[in-house]
Design a protein around this motif. Structure first.
Motif, PDB file in Angstrom:
ATOM      1  N   LEU A  72       1.603 -34.725  -3.924  1.00  0.00           N
ATOM      2  CA  LEU A  72       0.894 -35.127  -5.603  1.00  0.00           C
ATOM      3  C   LEU A  72       0.026 -33.713  -5.512  1.00  0.00           C
ATOM      4  N   ALA A 129       8.837 -37.520  -5.061  1.00  0.00           N
ATOM      5  CA  ALA A 129      10.332 -38.633  -4.611  1.00  0.00           C
ATOM      6  C   ALA A 129      11.219 -38.673  -4.241  1.00  0.00           C
ATOM      7  N   PHE A 138      -2.241 -46.498  -2.712  1.00  0.00           N
ATOM      8  CA  PHE A 138      -3.818 -46.278  -3.815  1.00  0.00           C
ATOM      9  C   PHE A 138      -5.084 -47.264  -3.397  1.00  0.00           C
ATOM     10  N   ALA A 140      -2.889 -48.941  -7.969  1.00  0.00           N
ATOM     11  CA  ALA A 140      -2.020 -48.011  -8.706  1.00  0.00           C
ATOM     12  C   ALA A 140      -0.609 -49.447  -9.166  1.00  0.00           C
ATOM     13  N   TYR A 199       1.920 -51.498 -11.350  1.00  0.00           N
ATOM     14  CA  TYR A 199       2.326 -51.681 -12.584  1.00  0.00           C
ATOM     15  C   TYR A 199       1.946 -52.199 -13.651  1.00  0.00           C
ATOM     16  N   TYR A 212      10.466 -51.805  -8.276  1.00  0.00           N
ATOM     17  CA  TYR A 212      10.743 -50.601  -9.436  1.00  0.00           C
ATOM     18  C   TYR A 212      11.527 -48.914  -8.444  1.00  0.00           C
ATOM     19  N   GLY A 213      11.296 -49.076  -7.417  1.00  0.00           N
ATOM     20  CA  GLY A 213      11.308 -47.613  -6.736  1.00  0.00           C
ATOM     21  C   GLY A 213      12.894 -48.172  -6.120  1.00  0.00           C
ATOM     22  N   ASN A 251      15.091 -47.523  -9.560  1.00  0.00           N
ATOM     23  CA  ASN A 251      15.068 -45.829  -9.771  1.00  0.00           C
ATOM     24  C   ASN A 251      15.932 -45.409  -8.235  1.00  0.00           C
ATOM     25  N   ARG A 252      16.159 -45.670  -7.345  1.00  0.00           N
ATOM     26  CA  ARG A 252      17.210 -44.678  -6.402  1.00  0.00           C
ATOM     27  C   ARG A 252      18.457 -46.021  -6.497  1.00  0.00           C
ATOM     28  N   ARG A 303      10.682 -49.896   0.467  1.00  0.00           N
ATOM     29  CA  ARG A 303      11.411 -48.814  -0.034  1.00  0.00           C
ATOM     30  C   ARG A 303      11.891 -47.787   1.170  1.00  0.00           C
ATOM     31  N   VAL A 312      -1.090 -44.476 -11.164  1.00  0.00           N
ATOM     32  CA  VAL A 312      -0.262 -45.829 -11.909  1.00  0.00           C
ATOM     33  C   VAL A 312       0.885 -44.614 -11.826  1.00  0.00           C
ATOM     34  N   GLU A 339       1.228 -41.865 -10.694  1.00  0.00           N
ATOM     35  CA  GLU A 339       1.343 -40.854  -9.451  1.00  0.00           C
ATOM     36  C   GLU A 339       2.583 -41.378  -8.590  1.00  0.00           C
ATOM     37  N   ALA A 340       2.296 -42.662  -8.512  1.00  0.00           N
ATOM     38  CA  ALA A 340       2.931 -44.254  -7.376  1.00  0.00           C
ATOM     39  C   ALA A 340       4.667 -44.026  -8.323  1.00  0.00           C
ATOM     40  N   GLY A 341       4.256 -43.951  -9.355  1.00  0.00           N
ATOM     41  CA  GLY A 341       5.842 -44.327  -9.781  1.00  0.00           C
ATOM     42  C   GLY A 341       6.714 -42.507  -9.866  1.00  0.00           C
ATOM     43  N   ALA A 342       5.919 -41.520  -9.716  1.00  0.00           N
ATOM     44  CA  ALA A 342       6.705 -40.462  -9.056  1.00  0.00           C
ATOM     45  C   ALA A 342       7.225 -40.749  -7.975  1.00  0.00           C
ATOM     46  N   ILE A 343       6.228 -41.098  -7.483  1.00  0.00           N
ATOM     47  CA  ILE A 343       6.577 -41.617  -5.613  1.00  0.00           C
ATOM     48  C   ILE A 343       7.841 -42.082  -5.780  1.00  0.00           C
ATOM     49  N   ASP A 344       8.376 -43.509  -6.239  1.00  0.00           N
ATOM     50  CA  ASP A 344       8.924 -44.472  -6.431  1.00  0.00           C
ATOM     51  C   ASP A 344      10.184 -43.856  -6.788  1.00  0.00           C
ATOM     52  N   GLY A 345      10.189 -42.288  -7.601  1.00  0.00           N
ATOM     53  CA  GLY A 345      11.546 -42.058  -7.900  1.00  0.00           C
ATOM     54  C   GLY A 345      11.926 -41.582  -8.820  1.00  0.00           C
ATOM     55  N   ALA A 346      10.934 -41.725  -9.919  1.00  0.00           N
ATOM     56  CA  ALA A 346      10.668 -41.386 -11.604  1.00  0.00           C
ATOM     57  C   ALA A 346      10.907 -40.811 -12.142  1.00  0.00           C
ATOM     58  N   ARG A 401      11.700 -41.525 -17.152  1.00  0.00           N
ATOM     59  CA  ARG A 401      11.531 -42.091 -16.416  1.00  0.00           C
ATOM     60  C   ARG A 401      10.526 -42.875 -16.619  1.00  0.00           C
ATOM     61  N   ARG A 402       9.650 -41.816 -16.481  1.00  0.00           N
ATOM     62  CA  ARG A 402       8.094 -42.456 -16.187  1.00  0.00           C
ATOM     63  C   ARG A 402       8.104 -42.874 -16.802  1.00  0.00           C
TER      64      ARG A 402
END
Lengths: 358, 293
Positions: free
Chosen positions: A53, A74, A82, A86, A88, A99-100, A103-104, A151, B187, B189-196, B200-201
């Protein structure tokens, strides 16, 4: 699963502010590593760099054998919890965790299996259809953990995950995180400013200050043999007392004219040189005399239930002693303290480094 | 969390609400009731007398093909302006939300068009796209397009949509920017880590979280297009050519002021009023109930 290796990692922000000043660290596969330090010491920045990040200004970060400096968050195969969870807010607990995986492009039945499994482990099965706003702080925390564990990543990253919880829940979640990490065996890096959390959770404790590592070791090592005065006063509660002293000779220092024997003392220190003498409040025996002893003027007493803290002065410096309740009368004004030579820590007043045997 | 003030008598609370009540009564209820009353009257050609005709004005109105044409024009106009002003504003806001160099100047400049009066904005665009004088209108014709908003209804509509959108993007931009800044960074950043990925984010996290703002702006923009674009229309096309850009609100003006048929004009005002009341009611119900996180 994989270990994490940091090689002289640096972070320089705009305006030439160096937040992380060349940190090197090896975190073994499956271990629980806690980065602890006061706010602004660079621990969160370091964690965010591992997560991807924050960009890396210098050095290299490896997850397993792979250098990940230029890899997107990713694709680093990490999961992060966090401080503010964080979650959704517009998705149900189930969707938050799925969600994760979606996405995969994970198959649907596999997603369902993993989410159900994580929900069972974390005891959040009844809430899968709820939105995060309908959950309590502790439940949200669990969902955030669930999102990480479904994950099955190489590394878990925790950024002060317990600091938004109340004190009681924090202790409970701390135990759960430890148990979960042991059960899953996933390499974990955990950032906190709370030294109790750091001590209890870590296999490997990393104390940071001013963008640098002060000391790395097991919690026991760091507590018993702090390498710098900063570590000595940061780890342990109440913090270690630091008294001004003078070197008398090999294995002896004097504090305010009172001579003390020291086991762990560097050879060849010049007699008469100034030195700092560290004593933990729980390491001195109040009310008795020993091979070496100090006298203390008591100002007031703090009652903690099982123990009492006597605040006062030794050789003109502030001093705190911990004693079992009832051991010493609360109205005592003058205390004799027996000092075990093995429990004396010596520090260089200039460099603040430990002056012990190599 | 509710805070209530307690007053011992009636004098002070009354004094405090009187200014607001007076404004509402004088500038809303009085003209509104006048309009309703007038919509049941018919005046003679010289404006010397009027007689009560019941709902005849409404009957006449709904028998006019021009009225249905104005409705269709309004729907097309407001759909286009709402779509473009919302999407352009969202695009600009999501760019401005990034930490760009000069971002502050960018944001300030984007807000300026809102300060331009509608009629002036209209004239500005009319000059730019004038087929024989315009800095943009002439090149368009030179390229072989037959561009003339004075003669071609479609061209006129395009010009109106452009100027009305340009003026309203600022407003939507401000709200979208505030909405984006209210989304916690972690939130995303969490999406970025979750592979979006970024797209898509945007569609699975940012856009749904912005939906209360989007809905609010949709209603505000529609109300804007219905009423406030009057100045632009009057300056740019005057409802023409051949009535092709006459919207409902412009027809109120055209029939009442130019055509002198106050009763018919009032009847149209009443219908517009009902539409706005309905829109506002929907917004309040929807915003309060559904789209809040």
């Amino acid at each position: 699963m994989a270990g994490v290796t940091l090689e002289t990692v640096r972070k320089i922000y705009a305006g030439n502010v160096e937040a992380v000043k060349g940190v090197s660290l090896g975190i073994e596969d499956g271990s629980f590593c806690v980065l602890v330090g006061p706010s602004g010491c660079g621990k969160s920045t370091l964690l965010r760099m591992i997560a991807g990040l924050e960009t890396i200004s210098g050095g290299a970060i490896k997850i397993g054998d792979r250098v990940v400096n230029e890899v997107e968050p990713a694709d680093r195969d990490i999961a992060m919890v966090f401080q503010n969870y964080a979650l959704y807010p517009h998705m149900s607990v189930y969707d938050n965790m799925a969600y994760g995986l979606k996405n995969r492009k994970t198959p649907k039945d596999e997603i369902e299996k993993r989410v159900k499994e994580a929900a069972r482990i974390l005891a959040i099965e009844p809430f899968l259809d709820r939105k995060p706003r309908a959950l309590s702080g502790g439940q949200r925390q669990r969902v955030a953990m669930g999102r990480a564990i479904v994950r099955k990543p190489q590394v878990f990253l925790f950024d002060e995950p317990l600091s938004n919880l109340d004190a009681k829940l924090r202790v409970q979640m701390r135990v759960e995180i430890k148990r979960l990490q042991k059960a899953l065996g996933v390499t974990s890096i955990y950032v906190t400013h709370d030294q109790v959390e750091a001590m209890t959770l870590s296999d490997k404790l990393v104390v940071m200050s001013g963008g640098q590592i002060e000391q790395v070791g097991t919690p026991g090592e760091v507590y018993r043999r702090p390498e710098t005065r900063f570590v000595a006063t940061f780890i342990g509660s109440p913090p270690m007392n630091i008294l001004p002293g003078i070197v008398e000779g090999p294995g002896r220092v004097s504090v305010g004219g009172q001579s003390i024997a020291v086991t762990d003392m560097k050879d060849g220190l010049a007699p008469g040189a100034a030195i700092e003498v560290g004593l933990r409040p729980e390491d001195v025996q109040a009310g008795t005399t020993g091979a070496s002893s100090l006298t203390m003027d008591v100002d007031f007493v703090e009652e903690l239930g099982a123990t009492q803290l006597f605040h006062g002065k030794v050789a003109g410096a502030d001093f705190v002693v911990q004693a079992s309740t009832g051991q010493i009368a609360a109205d005592t004004r003058k205390l004799t303290l027996a000092v075990d030579p093995a429990n004396v820590h010596l520090f260089d007043p200039q460099t603040t480094k430990r002056l012990g045997r190599a | 969390m509710e805070k209530r003030a307690h007053f011992s008598g009636w004098t002070l609370p009354l004094l405090l609400i009187v200014p607001q009540m007076a404004i509402t009564l004088i500038f809303f209820y009085w003209p509104a009731s006048q309009a309703i009353w007038q919509s049941f009257l018919r005046e003679d050609a010289f404006g010397l007398s009027s007689e009560f005709v019941g709902i005849e004005n409404y009957v006449v109105l709904f028998e006019q093909p021009e009225y249905y044409r104005a409705m269709v024009t309004t729907v097309i106009f407001s759909t286009l302006v709402a779509f473009f002003s919302l999407s352009v504003a969202l695009l600009l806001a999501s760019q401005a939300d990034k930490n760009l160099r000069g971002g502050h100047a960018f944001k300030t400049l984007l807000i300026w068009p809102y300060a331009v009066a509608p009629a002036i904005a209209g004239v500005l665009w009319l000059f730019m796209f004038h087929p024989t004088l315009g800095t943009l209108g002439r090149p368009i014709n030179a390229l072989g397009f037959n561009w003339n908003p004075m003669l071609n209804g479609t061209d006129a509509m395009i010009l109106l949509v452009l100027s009305a959108t340009w003026k309203h993007v600022s407003y939507n931009f401000l709200f979208f920017l505030a909405g984006l800044q209210a989304i916690p960074k972690s939130v995303i950043e969490a999406g970025a880590i979750d592979g979006a990925g970024p797209m898509r984010r945007f569609w699975t996290i940012i856009f749904p979280l912005l939906s209360p703002t989007t809905f609010f702006l949709l209603v505000v923009t529609i109300v804007y297009v219905f009423f406030e674009t009057f100045g632009i229309i009057d300056a740019v096309t005057g409802g023409g050519p051949a009535g092709s850009t006459t919207t409902l609100v412009y027809k109120v003006f055209a029939d009442g002021r130019s055509g002198g048929d106050l009763g018919l004009s009032a009847a149209q005002s009443v219908i517009l009023m009902i539409i706005v009341i309905a829109l506002t009611a929907i917004q309040f119900r929807y915003v309060e109930r559904r789209v809040q996180y």
